[in-house]
Every structure is written in C-alpha cells, then in structure tokens.
Motif scaffolding. Structure first.
Motif, short mmCIF file in Angstrom:
data_model
loop_
_atom_site.label_atom_id
_atom_site.label_comp_id
_atom_site.label_asym_id
_atom_site.label_seq_id
_atom_site.Cartn_x
_atom_site.Cartn_y
_atom_site.Cartn_z
N ASN A 1 43.07 -56.42 -44.54
CA ASN A 1 43.27 -57.85 -44.77
C ASN A 1 42.07 -58.62 -45.29
O ASN A 1 42.21 -59.77 -45.70
CB ASN A 1 43.72 -58.52 -43.46
CG ASN A 1 45.06 -58.02 -42.98
OD1 ASN A 1 45.92 -57.71 -43.78
ND2 ASN A 1 45.23 -57.91 -41.67
N ILE A 2 40.88 -58.01 -45.31
CA ILE A 2 39.68 -58.78 -45.63
C ILE A 2 39.76 -59.43 -47.00
O ILE A 2 39.21 -60.50 -47.23
CB ILE A 2 38.43 -57.89 -45.49
CG1 ILE A 2 37.18 -58.76 -45.39
CG2 ILE A 2 38.31 -56.90 -46.63
CD1 ILE A 2 35.95 -58.00 -44.95
N GLY A 3 40.46 -58.80 -47.92
CA GLY A 3 40.59 -59.39 -49.25
C GLY A 3 41.86 -60.18 -49.45
O GLY A 3 42.13 -60.64 -50.55
N ARG A 4 42.64 -60.36 -48.39
CA ARG A 4 43.93 -61.05 -48.53
C ARG A 4 43.93 -62.43 -47.88
O ARG A 4 44.41 -63.38 -48.47
CB ARG A 4 45.04 -60.19 -47.92
CG ARG A 4 45.21 -58.84 -48.64
CD ARG A 4 46.30 -58.01 -47.99
NE ARG A 4 46.38 -56.67 -48.59
CZ ARG A 4 47.16 -55.71 -48.15
NH1 ARG A 4 47.93 -55.91 -47.09
NH2 ARG A 4 47.18 -54.53 -48.73
N ARG A 5 43.41 -62.51 -46.66
CA ARG A 5 43.35 -63.80 -45.97
C ARG A 5 41.88 -64.23 -45.98
O ARG A 5 41.11 -63.86 -45.11
CB ARG A 5 43.87 -63.67 -44.53
CG ARG A 5 45.35 -63.37 -44.43
CD ARG A 5 45.79 -63.39 -42.98
NE ARG A 5 45.57 -64.69 -42.38
CZ ARG A 5 45.02 -64.89 -41.19
NH1 ARG A 5 44.60 -63.88 -40.48
NH2 ARG A 5 44.86 -66.11 -40.72
N GLU A 6 41.52 -64.99 -46.98
CA GLU A 6 40.11 -65.34 -47.14
C GLU A 6 39.89 -66.84 -46.98
O GLU A 6 40.75 -67.66 -47.32
CB GLU A 6 39.62 -64.90 -48.52
CG GLU A 6 39.63 -63.39 -48.69
CD GLU A 6 38.89 -62.95 -49.94
OE1 GLU A 6 37.69 -62.66 -49.84
OE2 GLU A 6 39.52 -62.92 -51.01
N ASP A 7 38.72 -67.17 -46.48
CA ASP A 7 38.31 -68.56 -46.31
C ASP A 7 37.75 -69.07 -47.64
O ASP A 7 36.55 -69.17 -47.83
CB ASP A 7 37.25 -68.63 -45.20
CG ASP A 7 36.67 -70.03 -45.03
OD1 ASP A 7 37.30 -71.01 -45.49
OD2 ASP A 7 35.57 -70.13 -44.45
N SER A 8 38.66 -69.38 -48.55
CA SER A 8 38.23 -69.78 -49.90
C SER A 8 37.39 -71.05 -49.85
O SER A 8 36.42 -71.19 -50.60
CB SER A 8 39.43 -69.96 -50.83
OG SER A 8 40.30 -70.95 -50.34
N GLU A 9 37.73 -71.97 -48.96
CA GLU A 9 36.96 -73.21 -48.86
C GLU A 9 35.51 -72.91 -48.43
O GLU A 9 34.56 -73.46 -49.00
CB GLU A 9 37.62 -74.16 -47.85
CG GLU A 9 36.92 -75.50 -47.72
CD GLU A 9 37.62 -76.44 -46.76
OE1 GLU A 9 37.00 -77.44 -46.34
OE2 GLU A 9 38.80 -76.17 -46.40
N GLY A 10 35.35 -72.05 -47.44
CA GLY A 10 34.01 -71.69 -46.99
C GLY A 10 33.22 -70.95 -48.04
O GLY A 10 32.02 -71.19 -48.23
N ILE A 11 33.87 -70.02 -48.75
CA ILE A 11 33.20 -69.26 -49.81
C ILE A 11 32.72 -70.21 -50.89
O ILE A 11 31.57 -70.12 -51.37
CB ILE A 11 34.15 -68.19 -50.38
CG1 ILE A 11 34.41 -67.10 -49.32
CG2 ILE A 11 33.56 -67.57 -51.65
CD1 ILE A 11 35.58 -66.19 -49.65
N ARG A 12 33.57 -71.14 -51.29
CA ARG A 12 33.19 -72.06 -52.37
C ARG A 12 32.12 -73.06 -51.91
O ARG A 12 31.27 -73.47 -52.71
CB ARG A 12 34.43 -72.78 -52.90
CG ARG A 12 35.39 -71.81 -53.59
CD ARG A 12 36.59 -72.52 -54.19
NE ARG A 12 37.58 -71.58 -54.66
CZ ARG A 12 37.51 -70.88 -55.80
NH1 ARG A 12 36.45 -71.04 -56.58
NH2 ARG A 12 38.46 -70.04 -56.15
N ALA A 13 32.13 -73.42 -50.64
CA ALA A 13 31.07 -74.30 -50.12
C ALA A 13 29.73 -73.58 -50.18
O ALA A 13 28.70 -74.18 -50.56
CB ALA A 13 31.39 -74.73 -48.69
N SER A 14 29.71 -72.30 -49.83
CA SER A 14 28.47 -71.53 -49.91
C SER A 14 28.04 -71.35 -51.36
O SER A 14 26.84 -71.37 -51.67
CB SER A 14 28.65 -70.18 -49.23
OG SER A 14 28.70 -70.34 -47.82
#
Length: 229
Positions: free
Chosen positions: A84-97
């Motif tokens: 699941n690591i590539g399926r349910r991702e925290d896109s908001e957190g990744i983009r903030a970083s």
C-alpha cells in the motif's frame, strides 16, 4: 512563503560553490547524515545542508508525533507497507515538504550557487521527497541521491515533471534485505524512471534499511565525477 526549515550547515571549505541538501528518514533529524558527509572526500568545497523535518503525528506509528516529511497512511506490517505504500499516500504532506525543499534550493541560488551545482540527497522518507522535488524542479540540478526509498505519487509524474529533470543524474540505492521499504519496491521505482529515460544509476547492497560502507564509497565516487570547480 514558509520559513526556511531549521537545519545544520556544514562547509568543507571557504566560499563553496556547490551545495548538497541532505534529508533524513522518518523519526531521525538533520544530525543523522552529518557523520557520513564528513567521511566523503570530494574534490571541491561543498556546503552541506541537513534540514530537520517538521514534527507531525505519523499514522503508521499510532499517531505518535515525530519528525516526518509526510504521514504514512498504512498499517504496521511490512507486507501491508509493501502493498500500500504507493497507493494511499499523504500527497498534501509530500507537496508541503516539496515547497520547503524548494525554499532551501532558492536560498542556495541566492547565495550564488548555480542550479547545476545543487544536489539533493535523502534516505527513506527523505529520499522520496528529494525524488519528488528534484524531478519537478524547473532547472537542471547537479544530481539526486535517493537512498533506500521509492518514487512517491508516481501517477502524477508525467504531468508534473520538468523536462530539465531528464538530464539530472539520479543515484538510487537499496538494501536487498530492507524490511521497511522492500528492495523490489525501490527497484520498481527505478525501473519506471529508466523506462521514461531518466539518467539513473541503480545500486543494490547486502544490507537492511541502512547505509553501508560500500554504498558510501559509491556515493563518493558518483559525487566526485559530477563536482567540478
């Protein structure tokens, strides 16, 4: 604009014209890779920047607050992470970083460092963020070192990637016995990037979710080939 991330800065000589922004993994901090950087013998003066990730609750660890570049929205079993690591991702957190790393790149540009002399490096979560950021950066960077990691948000890459990233060198490395991010998952990310004609070099090592001496020597050689006065 967000404030510049708190960080450790290490300069190996006077007035460095090359910068390496190095991100730690989940639960660590900027101190984590300082000893490894100090081992590297490079041909030019370098400014290392080791940012500290923000403190945030992490779902995979029961909501415990720790330094993390983004949340991990999976269960605790490694098989579930792999699935699941590539399926349910925290896109908001990744983009903030991503925005915060772009701020560090901009800081180095303001200090007079050319984009082609700025390298992004990261381990595990940090590696995911530098891959995500470096492939979307609008200038060719010196290179991307992504260690024991994977490509996050792969489904958005083709639409968001900058053409400059096609010629930005990428070093990816992974342990065959990694119980946190399985080797096959990291290799699949590398293979996807290679199929899309990114300039990528892959290394596998007999190690768990870690860094080994052989890998450090390969990083040193890879960087030395790309650093010039």
């Amino acid at each position: 604009m967000p404030p510049i991330l708190p960080n450790i800065t290490l300069e190996t000589g006077k007035e460095p014209k090359h910068s390496i922004i190095w991100l730690h993994g989940l639960g660590a901090d900027g101190e984590d890779f300082v000893p490894i950087a100090e081992e590297l013998e490079l041909p030019v003066a370098v400014r290392y920047i080791f940012p500290h990730a923000p403190m945030r609750p992490v779902t995979i660890n029961g909501g415990y607050v720790m330094r993390a570049w983004y949340d991990i929205l999976t269960g605790a079993a490694s098989a579930e992470i792999s699935a699941n690591i590539g399926r349910r991702e925290d896109s908001e957190g990744i983009r903030a970083s991503q925005i915060q790393i772009e701020e560090l790149i901009a800081q180095e540009r303001q200090r007079g460092v050319a984009a082609k002399n700025i390298f992004l490096a990261g381990f595990s979560q940090g590696g995911a963020v530098v891959l995500h950021t470096g492939l979307r950066h609008p200038e060719q960077l010196g290179g991307i070192l992504a260690l024991s990691t994977y490509l996050p948000l792969p489904q958005t890459l083709q639409a968001e990637a900058d053409a400059c990233a096609k010629v930005t060198p990428i070093f990816m490395a992974h342990g065959h016995g990694d119980p946190v991010i399985p080797y096959a998952f990291g290799k699949a990310s590398a293979d996807m990037l290679s199929r899309q004609h990114y300039e990528l070099e892959w290394h596998g090592y007999d190690m768990p979710h870690a860094v080994c001496p052989e890998e450090i020597r390969d990083i040193e050689l890879w960087l030395a080939r790309r650093l010039s006065g």
